[in-house]
Scaffold this motif. Structure first.
Motif, short mmCIF file in Angstrom:
data_model
loop_
_atom_site.label_atom_id
_atom_site.label_comp_id
_atom_site.label_asym_id
_atom_site.label_seq_id
_atom_site.Cartn_x
_atom_site.Cartn_y
_atom_site.Cartn_z
N UNK A 142 59.80 37.23 101.88
CA UNK A 142 60.18 38.56 101.85
C UNK A 142 59.09 39.50 101.03
N UNK A 143 59.03 40.63 101.50
CA UNK A 143 58.45 41.65 100.74
C UNK A 143 59.42 42.18 99.91
N UNK A 144 59.18 42.24 98.47
CA UNK A 144 60.41 42.71 97.68
C UNK A 144 59.83 44.05 96.94
N UNK A 145 60.90 44.94 97.14
CA UNK A 145 60.65 46.42 96.30
C UNK A 145 61.56 46.38 95.00
N UNK A 146 61.04 46.38 93.81
CA UNK A 146 61.59 46.50 92.68
C UNK A 146 61.08 47.90 91.96
N UNK A 147 61.90 48.76 92.35
CA UNK A 147 61.51 50.15 91.61
C UNK A 147 61.85 50.25 90.30
N UNK A 171 64.72 59.95 94.53
CA UNK A 171 63.73 59.04 94.27
C UNK A 171 63.48 57.82 95.10
N UNK A 172 64.78 57.03 95.66
CA UNK A 172 64.41 56.03 96.71
C UNK A 172 64.15 56.72 97.82
N UNK A 173 64.70 58.00 98.44
CA UNK A 173 64.40 58.65 99.73
C UNK A 173 62.97 58.76 99.70
N UNK A 174 62.45 59.34 98.63
CA UNK A 174 60.83 59.55 98.68
C UNK A 174 60.04 58.39 98.32
N UNK A 225 70.94 59.66 105.10
CA UNK A 225 69.74 59.16 105.32
C UNK A 225 69.28 57.63 105.17
N UNK A 226 70.05 56.85 104.47
CA UNK A 226 69.91 55.42 104.44
C UNK A 226 70.22 54.68 105.81
N UNK A 227 69.44 53.86 106.18
CA UNK A 227 69.60 53.03 107.31
C UNK A 227 70.70 52.15 107.23
N UNK A 228 70.88 51.27 108.01
CA UNK A 228 71.90 50.09 108.04
C UNK A 228 70.93 49.06 107.26
N UNK A 229 71.50 48.19 106.71
CA UNK A 229 71.09 47.13 105.78
C UNK A 229 71.49 45.89 106.26
N UNK A 230 70.80 44.68 105.98
CA UNK A 230 71.10 43.41 106.47
C UNK A 230 72.24 42.87 105.48
N UNK A 231 72.21 43.14 104.38
CA UNK A 231 73.12 42.53 103.23
C UNK A 231 73.10 43.48 102.05
N UNK A 232 74.40 43.65 101.52
CA UNK A 232 74.54 44.35 99.97
C UNK A 232 74.88 43.19 99.23
N UNK A 233 74.31 43.31 97.99
CA UNK A 233 74.68 42.06 97.02
C UNK A 233 74.68 43.06 95.71
N UNK A 234 76.23 42.76 95.06
CA UNK A 234 76.57 43.86 94.13
C UNK A 234 76.74 42.76 92.89
N UNK A 235 76.05 42.98 91.84
CA UNK A 235 75.97 41.90 90.83
C UNK A 235 76.63 42.54 89.57
N UNK A 236 77.80 42.23 89.17
CA UNK A 236 78.45 43.02 87.77
C UNK A 236 78.36 44.51 88.24
N UNK A 277 58.94 55.71 100.16
CA UNK A 277 58.32 55.44 101.07
C UNK A 277 58.38 53.90 101.68
N UNK A 278 59.31 53.41 100.94
CA UNK A 278 60.15 52.01 101.34
C UNK A 278 61.01 51.94 102.41
N UNK A 279 60.74 51.06 103.53
CA UNK A 279 61.44 50.95 104.51
C UNK A 279 62.65 50.20 104.08
N UNK A 280 63.87 50.78 104.06
CA UNK A 280 65.13 49.98 103.90
C UNK A 280 65.85 49.39 104.99
N UNK A 281 65.22 49.62 106.23
CA UNK A 281 65.90 49.18 107.36
C UNK A 281 65.96 47.56 107.21
N UNK A 282 67.36 47.19 107.33
CA UNK A 282 67.62 45.52 107.42
C UNK A 282 67.25 45.00 106.22
N UNK A 283 67.09 45.72 105.11
CA UNK A 283 66.85 44.92 103.79
C UNK A 283 67.90 44.36 103.39
#
Length: 192
Positions: free
Chosen positions: A32-37, A53-56, A84-95, A58-64
């Motif tokens: 994986x390429x991992x984006x950790x802003x 901030x996240x929209x600008x 604006x957010x594309x569909x993603x592969x999985x959402x992980x909500x921690x705490x 430049x990261x491609x969030x598609x299928x993340x």
């Protein structure tokens, strides 16, 4: 196809803390390429500031696979509710920080600290269509983010609940530096 993941930290944090460096390294080992802003002004998380901030970014969030901790999990929900957010592969909500009910009694809490973080109402019907799978990782004794609220939202989103016994807030005071329970579920469900 390029595999991508995003990790969103919580309040007063960054992704060099807790279990996040371990997870980033593990994801990279899986290709994986991992984006950790570092989210701006994160002492007082702000839905509009984070969105811009996240929209600008430049990261491609598609299928993340997007992993959010605490107010980062709230940010993930906010993103899935945005236009604006594309569909993603999985959402992980921690705490997942879903409201201020418990956090108000924390010694570090400042009144109004989260007033610009929460949406008035989360459209679960919309959110559920935006991610292939939902995972909630929660300490059964989290003093800041209500376990029952997380279980309810997990059920509403047809997600999978991963309970960490005595996990606290899965942050500094918990001593947790790895989340193998999450990795096991992602692997078993063939998400990775």
């Amino acid at each position: 196809m390029i595999k991508r993941a995003t990790i969103l930290h919580g309040t007063d944090g960054d992704t060099s803390m807790f279990w996040m460096p371990w997870l980033k390294e593990w994801l990279e080992e899986q290709g994986y390429e991992v984006f950790c802003p570092r989210l701006p002004d994160n002492h007082t998380p702000n839905i509009d500031l984070y969105d811009k901030f996240l929209k600008k970014s430049g990261w491609d969030f598609t299928d993340n696979i997007i992993i959010g901790h605490s107010s980062g999990a709230t940010t993930l929900l906010n993103l899935l509710n945005s236009t604006w957010m594309p569909n993603i592969k999985s959402a992980v909500l921690v705490g997942a920080l879903l409201n201020e009910n418990l956090v108000k009694s924390a010694e570090w809490y400042e009144g109004g600290q989260f007033e610009n973080l929460f949406m008035d109402d989360y459209d679960t019907n919309k959110i559920i269509k935006r991610a292939g799978t939902f995972y909630f990782v929660h300490g059964d004794d989290d003093p800041y983010c209500d376990f029952e609220d997380a279980k309810k939202l997990c059920k509403d989103l047809k997600g999978k609940m991963i309970v960490i016994k005595n996990g606290h807030h899965l942050a500094g005071t918990s001593g947790i530096t790895q989340l193998p329970e999450l990795i096991n579920e992602l692997t078993l469900d063939d998400v990775i």
